[in-house]
Design a protein around this motif. Structure first.
Motif, short mmCIF file in Angstrom:
data_model
loop_
_atom_site.label_atom_id
_atom_site.label_comp_id
_atom_site.label_asym_id
_atom_site.label_seq_id
_atom_site.Cartn_x
_atom_site.Cartn_y
_atom_site.Cartn_z
N ARG A 106 4.96 -7.78 2.69
CA ARG A 106 4.91 -6.32 2.67
C ARG A 106 6.00 -5.79 1.74
O ARG A 106 7.16 -6.20 1.83
N THR A 107 5.62 -4.89 0.84
CA THR A 107 6.59 -4.18 0.00
C THR A 107 6.46 -2.69 0.31
O THR A 107 5.61 -2.28 1.11
N GLU B 248 4.27 -12.54 8.72
CA GLU B 248 4.59 -11.36 7.93
C GLU B 248 6.07 -11.34 7.54
O GLU B 248 6.94 -11.60 8.38
N GLU C 109 8.95 -9.02 4.75
CA GLU C 109 9.13 -7.78 4.00
C GLU C 109 10.05 -8.04 2.81
O GLU C 109 11.12 -8.63 2.97
N ASN D 80 0.77 -4.43 0.09
CA ASN D 80 0.86 -5.67 0.86
C ASN D 80 0.08 -6.77 0.14
O ASN D 80 -0.96 -6.51 -0.47
#
Length: 387
Positions: free
Chosen positions: A237-238, A215, A217, A242
């Motif tokens: 992830r934003t 993961e 970001e 996602n």
């Protein structure tokens, strides 16, 4: 010999490019014999040693397409007609008179120099923040080695490389890389995934991937080439959604100042999930783009030419029916300028074409002015656009 300035400039450019006709060469030689000022002017212009190399690069500028898209405007005046007739020389002329010192001959024949406005392009700049909070300034051509407890880090060739330490226990250590206005940088994560970070963007990631997921970001824009690992999905992830992948290449543009967040898939397959509503999800196939409308949280899929949205990675701006506002939103992140519009009409002009990321933004501004009715004024790092 009395030759108007515009004609002699064109002949000088052709002379440097080696494309003079016999008649034009006779005109040039007679003009050079006219006086010393003419010879000084010619020497200064023809001393652009790299012009021919640059010209070959600039031939990729899709000026012809821009003229076709705006043809109804181009024939409103003689200047645009002359430019269309001499399209092969447009980029070369702009290079000579935009990047180098602009040399002009006044009515007395005296040579005078004017320093042009320069809006410099960005480059390889970023800030790396280590797990302990230490900040490292990354810049063009630097080389260095760093260490975290779970990974070795090497900076080389404008790329940050992570290599997980063998026989080490993976712990939760996160690094962050962020680019300023006018900056970009690349990195290779510990699993082999490659990331290209565009201007004004930020990526937070573990120095080594433990557990069942990989993961990261993202804020801003990045292009990913994800290393395949079917047993450990990769998730970006934003703030809004996602993106879940196994092994693929795609681009995410999720700038906070834009009403839309875009995910463009080049290869493989991805699934996007709304952070606030997990049931709102969509799968993408290669050649598709998902538009996430921030206000309504609506997801919309369309087919696109993916090159338009990833060409920044290769050093190009590419537009396909982009409005002036969309064009300058992209440009201002790279050239670190502010843009103001006098009216709504000035925002809505549409452009299509492919341009190198010129060292001087004024070259692009000159091109836009020549294929539109826009009035563009530059005051330092501030640009005013009117129609």
């Amino acid at each position: 010999m009395n030759v108007d300035n515009e004609k002699i400039r064109s002949i000088i450019v052709k002379s440097v490019l080696g494309t003079l006709t016999e008649g034009e060469n006779l005109v040039l030689q007679e003009w050079l014999r006219g006086n010393d000022q003419n010879r000084v002017l010619y020497q200064k212009l023809s001393s652009a040693i790299e012009l021919k190399h640059k010209y070959e690069q600039y031939k990729s500028v899709d000026v012809e397409e821009a003229f076709r898209r705006n043809q109804h405007r181009l024939y409103q005046n003689d200047l645009n007609r002359r430019m269309k007739k001499n399209l092969p020389y447009v980029a070369a002329v702009l290079f000579l008179f935009g990047v180098f010192v602009c040399l002009l001959v006044n009515h007395t024949g005296e040579v005078r120099e004017e320093i042009p406005v320069v809006l410099s392009a960005g480059g390889k700049h970023a800030e790396l923040i280590l797990a302990n909070g230490q900040k490292v300034d990354l810049h063009e051509g630097m080389e260095m080695k760093l260490r975290e407890r779970s990974s070795n880090i090497q900076v080389k060739g404008n790329v940050v490389y992570y290599e997980e330490k063998k026989d080490s226990v993976t712990i939760d250590e996160y690094n962050m890389i962020r680019t300023p206005l006018g900056g970009e940088y690349s990195l290779t994560l510990s699993d082999g995934t490659k990331v290209w970070l565009n201007a004004m963007s930020e990526l937070r990631y573990p120095v080594a991937f433990g557990g069942d997921l990989r993961e990261v970001e993202l804020k801003g824009e990045a292009y990913f080439e994800v290393a395949e690992n079917k047993n450990k999905p990769f998730i970006v992830r934003t703030d809004e959604f996602n993106v879940r992948v196994l092994g693929t290449s795609f681009n995410i543009s999720a700038y906070a100042d834009s009403p839309l967040a875009l995910t463009t898939l080049c290869s493989g397959q991805v699934r996007l999930t709304d952070c606030m509503n997990p049931e709102n999800e969509q799968d993408l196939l290669p050649g598709e783009q998902l538009l996430f409308h921030r206000e309504s949280r609506k997801m919309e899929i369309r087919n696109v030419d993916t090159d338009v949205f990833v060409s920044w990675r290769e050093g190009f701006f590419q537009f396909d029916n982009h409005t002036v506002e969309e064009v300058f939103m992209i440009l201002q992140r790279w050239y670190n300028v502010q843009v103001f519009y006098a009216n709504t009409e000035a925002r809505q002009e549409v452009f299509t074409g492919k341009l190198p990321r010129f060292d001087n933004m004024m070259i692009i501004i000159d091109l836009i002015k020549r294929v539109s009715d826009l009035k563009i004024t530059v005051d330092g790092k501030v640009i005013y656009i009117d129609k």
